[in-house]
Design an enzyme around this catalytic site. Structure first.
Site, PDB file in Angstrom:
ATOM      1  N   PHE A 233     -40.621 -49.501  23.435  1.00 18.02           N
ATOM      2  CA  PHE A 233     -39.959 -49.346  24.725  1.00 18.02           C
ATOM      3  C   PHE A 233     -38.877 -48.291  24.531  1.00 18.02           C
ATOM      4  O   PHE A 233     -38.277 -48.206  23.459  1.00 18.02           O
ATOM      5  CB  PHE A 233     -39.375 -50.654  25.254  1.00 18.02           C
ATOM      6  CG  PHE A 233     -38.751 -50.456  26.603  1.00 18.02           C
ATOM      7  CD1 PHE A 233     -39.545 -50.283  27.715  1.00 18.02           C
ATOM      8  CD2 PHE A 233     -37.380 -50.350  26.743  1.00 18.02           C
ATOM      9  CE1 PHE A 233     -38.979 -50.008  28.959  1.00 18.02           C
ATOM     10  CE2 PHE A 233     -36.805 -50.083  27.981  1.00 18.02           C
ATOM     11  CZ  PHE A 233     -37.601 -49.912  29.099  1.00 18.02           C
ATOM     12  N   THR A 234     -38.617 -47.496  25.567  1.00 18.65           N
ATOM     13  CA  THR A 234     -37.748 -46.318  25.449  1.00 18.65           C
ATOM     14  C   THR A 234     -36.414 -46.625  24.764  1.00 18.65           C
ATOM     15  O   THR A 234     -36.118 -46.092  23.694  1.00 18.65           O
ATOM     16  CB  THR A 234     -37.491 -45.720  26.848  1.00 18.65           C
ATOM     17  OG1 THR A 234     -37.010 -46.767  27.700  1.00 18.65           O
ATOM     18  CG2 THR A 234     -38.764 -45.147  27.445  1.00 18.65           C
TER      19      THR A 234
ATOM     20  N   ASP B 265     -38.304 -59.250  22.330  1.00 20.14           N
ATOM     21  CA  ASP B 265     -37.804 -58.576  23.530  1.00 20.14           C
ATOM     22  C   ASP B 265     -38.309 -59.407  24.703  1.00 20.14           C
ATOM     23  O   ASP B 265     -39.445 -59.296  25.135  1.00 20.14           O
ATOM     24  CB  ASP B 265     -38.324 -57.136  23.602  1.00 20.14           C
ATOM     25  CG  ASP B 265     -37.775 -56.403  24.830  1.00 20.14           C
ATOM     26  OD1 ASP B 265     -37.290 -57.081  25.764  1.00 20.14           O
ATOM     27  OD2 ASP B 265     -37.839 -55.162  24.865  1.00 20.14           O
TER      28      ASP B 265
ATOM     29  N   LYS C 243     -34.284 -58.081  34.782  1.00 18.55           N
ATOM     30  CA  LYS C 243     -35.705 -58.187  35.131  1.00 18.55           C
ATOM     31  C   LYS C 243     -35.987 -59.643  35.514  1.00 18.55           C
ATOM     32  O   LYS C 243     -35.563 -60.094  36.555  1.00 18.55           O
ATOM     33  CB  LYS C 243     -36.580 -57.721  33.969  1.00 18.55           C
ATOM     34  CG  LYS C 243     -36.012 -56.534  33.176  1.00 18.55           C
ATOM     35  CD  LYS C 243     -36.128 -55.190  33.879  1.00 18.55           C
ATOM     36  CE  LYS C 243     -35.443 -54.042  33.146  1.00 18.55           C
ATOM     37  NZ  LYS C 243     -35.813 -53.766  31.787  1.00 18.55           N
TER      38      LYS C 243
ATOM     39  N   ARG D   6     -44.517 -42.839  33.797  1.00 15.49           N
ATOM     40  CA  ARG D   6     -44.545 -43.409  32.459  1.00 15.49           C
ATOM     41  C   ARG D   6     -45.651 -42.686  31.708  1.00 15.49           C
ATOM     42  O   ARG D   6     -46.796 -43.118  31.683  1.00 15.49           O
ATOM     43  CB  ARG D   6     -44.807 -44.928  32.499  1.00 15.49           C
ATOM     44  CG  ARG D   6     -43.567 -45.767  32.715  1.00 15.49           C
ATOM     45  CD  ARG D   6     -42.587 -45.614  31.579  1.00 15.49           C
ATOM     46  NE  ARG D   6     -41.417 -46.478  31.699  1.00 15.49           N
ATOM     47  CZ  ARG D   6     -40.172 -46.081  31.398  1.00 15.49           C
ATOM     48  NH1 ARG D   6     -39.923 -44.832  31.055  1.00 15.49           N
ATOM     49  NH2 ARG D   6     -39.166 -46.918  31.460  1.00 15.49           N
TER      50      ARG D   6
ATOM     51  N   PHE E 212     -36.590 -38.486  30.586  1.00 14.60           N
ATOM     52  CA  PHE E 212     -37.193 -38.805  31.893  1.00 14.60           C
ATOM     53  C   PHE E 212     -36.153 -39.116  32.962  1.00 14.60           C
ATOM     54  O   PHE E 212     -36.399 -38.931  34.142  1.00 14.60           O
ATOM     55  CB  PHE E 212     -38.190 -39.967  31.764  1.00 14.60           C
ATOM     56  CG  PHE E 212     -37.598 -41.241  31.237  1.00 14.60           C
ATOM     57  CD1 PHE E 212     -37.459 -41.454  29.879  1.00 14.60           C
ATOM     58  CD2 PHE E 212     -37.185 -42.239  32.109  1.00 14.60           C
ATOM     59  CE1 PHE E 212     -36.910 -42.630  29.387  1.00 14.60           C
ATOM     60  CE2 PHE E 212     -36.634 -43.419  31.637  1.00 14.60           C
ATOM     61  CZ  PHE E 212     -36.491 -43.609  30.263  1.00 14.60           C
TER      62      PHE E 212
HETATM   63  C1  LIG Z   1     -35.466 -52.784  30.757  1.00 18.39           C
HETATM   64  C2  LIG Z   1     -35.926 -53.072  29.420  1.00 18.39           C
HETATM   65  C3  LIG Z   1     -35.066 -52.994  28.316  1.00 18.39           C
HETATM   66  C4  LIG Z   1     -33.657 -52.450  28.411  1.00 18.39           C
HETATM   67  O1  LIG Z   1     -32.856 -53.191  29.242  1.00 18.39           O
HETATM   68  P1  LIG Z   1     -31.720 -52.575  30.191  1.00 18.39           P
HETATM   69  O2  LIG Z   1     -31.164 -53.783  30.867  1.00 18.39           O
HETATM   70  O3  LIG Z   1     -32.370 -51.616  31.128  1.00 18.39           O
HETATM   71  O4  LIG Z   1     -30.724 -51.906  29.310  1.00 18.39           O
HETATM   72  C5  LIG Z   1     -35.556 -53.360  27.092  1.00 18.39           C
HETATM   73  N1  LIG Z   1     -36.832 -53.767  26.931  1.00 18.39           N
HETATM   74  C6  LIG Z   1     -37.681 -53.841  27.956  1.00 18.39           C
HETATM   75  C7  LIG Z   1     -39.077 -54.290  27.741  1.00 18.39           C
HETATM   76  C8  LIG Z   1     -37.266 -53.495  29.229  1.00 18.39           C
HETATM   77  O5  LIG Z   1     -38.135 -53.549  30.252  1.00 18.39           O
END
Ligand SMILES: *Cc1c(COP(=O)(O)O)cnc(C)c1O
Length: 461
Positions: free
Chosen positions: A128-129, A219, A262, A386, A452
């Protein structure tokens, strides 16, 4: 017979406040997207009709969460909202020690600094970025060990978030377990299109790593959505609640980073959790430097209260089945129009395969970036790239060329209606009908990190 009538998914809530939107016409949108350098991140949200840029921090909070906001204890240290949040995380996820952070990347920074040493290797089920960047900044190299099916948008594997144990074994043999501080396991893998990992695979990874003394860091940004897929697709979990499944997932891991923006239904917030005292001790010390005291981590007391309540709401079966029901509704609608999307439909959005949609564009002409701009022009629906832009450059300066070149239609939780979903599908179909005439883009400005977000483009002649 009546017993067999299909019941649609529907929301387990009703609305009591609405936010009015500005409607725009095509000339207005053309001006807006040009000014934004054909990067949907640089559009003003006022110029957007339906905003599918991200599901991050865009959820509608419940009346209970808003009521909780009024109960914020804004003490610098030891806020009661922190203790509430800590208890909810311990009870719902089972982790022992909790450190709040302002959002997910704050947790990633602290965790990476606490347990990665220079020259380490971090295997994971797709990058993930922000996660990978924090691993790299702490001195590690990320190695992708997700199953090959995850890179194939048409493959119908029900658990495309699974780890390929053969690939993992190769990494461990090549570098040695000592250089691997942890395996990074994402639930509902974002970059693969919101694809889940199975409980069985997770258990296998657990057995493998436990034998070699390697941690698993979770994560858990979309753990509830992953749990729902396990409930639907893994037989032995049919009768278990999402709440029970989430707790079992967490039990096979040693710690976690969470973006509460999320699944956890808040506009800002995150946390790091661990079962190890020594990791906690180090992280608790680091958080003071980067986020704030360990009982607030960059958050207001009211934010922690909203998160505590949001976590509870996110684990309700009714909530999660309506959430994913809406995403699937949109996905099926697009498939009916013949739009190439990543299959199976993932948890938090629909990922359109831009390579298949615009086969006449080379990856260097940014097909996904182009398609996102075209959809905005058509209807004011904002999506995001993406693909090659998001993937960025390697440490040697060369571009990553990811197999997946996608446009993400991310659905905010509890925000849009079924009619909005209809408009979105109709819009991508309009663009599809004239896809042969669409020209690519060239990048005219490239920032150094996470390009991006701020890169600018111009249309090719
Ligand atoms: C959004 C996200 C993050 C980073 O979280 P932020 O709250 O945007 O800093 C890390 N891992 C995954 C899978 C994400 O979707």
């Amino acid at each position: 017979m009546a017993k067999n009538v299909k019941r649609s998914w529907a929301e387990p809530y009703k609305m009591k406040m609405v936010e009015l939107l500005k409607m725009t016409n095509r000339p207005q949108r053309l001006k807006a997207i040009k000014e934004a350098g054909y990067n949907t991140f640089l559009l003003r949200s006022e110029d957007v009709y339906i905003d599918l840029l991200t599901d991050s921090g865009t959820s509608a909070m419940s009346d209970r969460q808003w009521a909780g906001m009024m109960m914020g204890d804004e003490a610098y240290a030891g806020s009661r909202n922190f203790y509430h949040l800590e208890k909810v995380i311990q009870n719902s996820y089972g982790y022992k020690y909790v450190i709040p952070t302002h959002q997910g990347r704050g947790a990633e920074n602290i965790l990476s600094k606490a347990i990665i040493k220079n020259g380490d290797i971090v295997p994971g089920n797709m990058y993930f970025t922000t996660t990978r960047l924090h691993q790299e900044l702490a001195g590690a190299k990320f190695v992708d060990v997700i199953i090959d099916e995850a890179h194939d948008p048409t493959n119908e594997h029900p658990f495309k978030g699974n780890v390929d144990l053969g690939k993992l074994d190769q990494v461990v043999k090549q570098y040695g377990a000592k250089r691997i501080p942890y395996v990074c396991i994402a639930t509902s893998v974002n970059m693969a299109g919101g694809q889940p990992i199975s409980m069985q695979n997770l258990k296998e990874v657990r057995a493998y790593t436990a034998k070699r003394g390697i941690r698993i860091i979770h994560d858990m940004t979309r753990v509830a959505e992953n749990a729902f897929f396990i409930q639907q697709r893994e037989k032995e979990f049919n009768k278990k609640s999402v709440r029970e499944i989430v707790k079992e997932i967490c039990s096979y891991t040693d710690g976690a980073t969470m973006s509460a923006k999320k699944d956890a239904l808040v506009n800002i917030g995150g946390f790091m959790a661990t079962n190890e005292w020594s990791v906690f001790e180090e992280a608790r010390n680091l958080v003071v430097i980067y986020e704030g005291l360990h009982t607030y981590g960059g958050l207001a007391g009211r934010d922690m209260e909203a998160m505590a309540i949001g976590i509870e709401e996110s684990l309700s079966d009714d909530h999660i089945s309506a959430r994913i029901g809406q995403v699937e509704y949109l996905g099926h609608k697009m498939m009916d129009f013949g739009i190439p999307i990543v299959r199976p439909i993932g948890g938090h959005g629909i990922f359109v395969d831009a390579k298949a949609f615009l086969p006449h564009l080379k990856q260097d002409q940014f097909p996904a970036q182009t398609l996102a701009a075209e959809v905005y022009l058509d209807s004011g629906v904002r999506t995001m790239e993406r693909g090659v832009v998001s993937a960025g450059r390697k440490s040697d300066g060369k571009n990553y060329y990811p197999k997946l070149e996608l446009v993400r239609f991310t659905i905010p939780r509890r925000v849009y209606t079924q009619a909005h979903m209809d408009v979105i599908a109709e819009s991508i179909y309009s663009v599809y009908l004239k896809r042969n005439k669409i020209k690519g883009l060239k990048m005219v400005y490239e920032p150094k990190y996470l390009r991006f977000f701020q890169a600018r483009f111009e249309q090719l002649k």
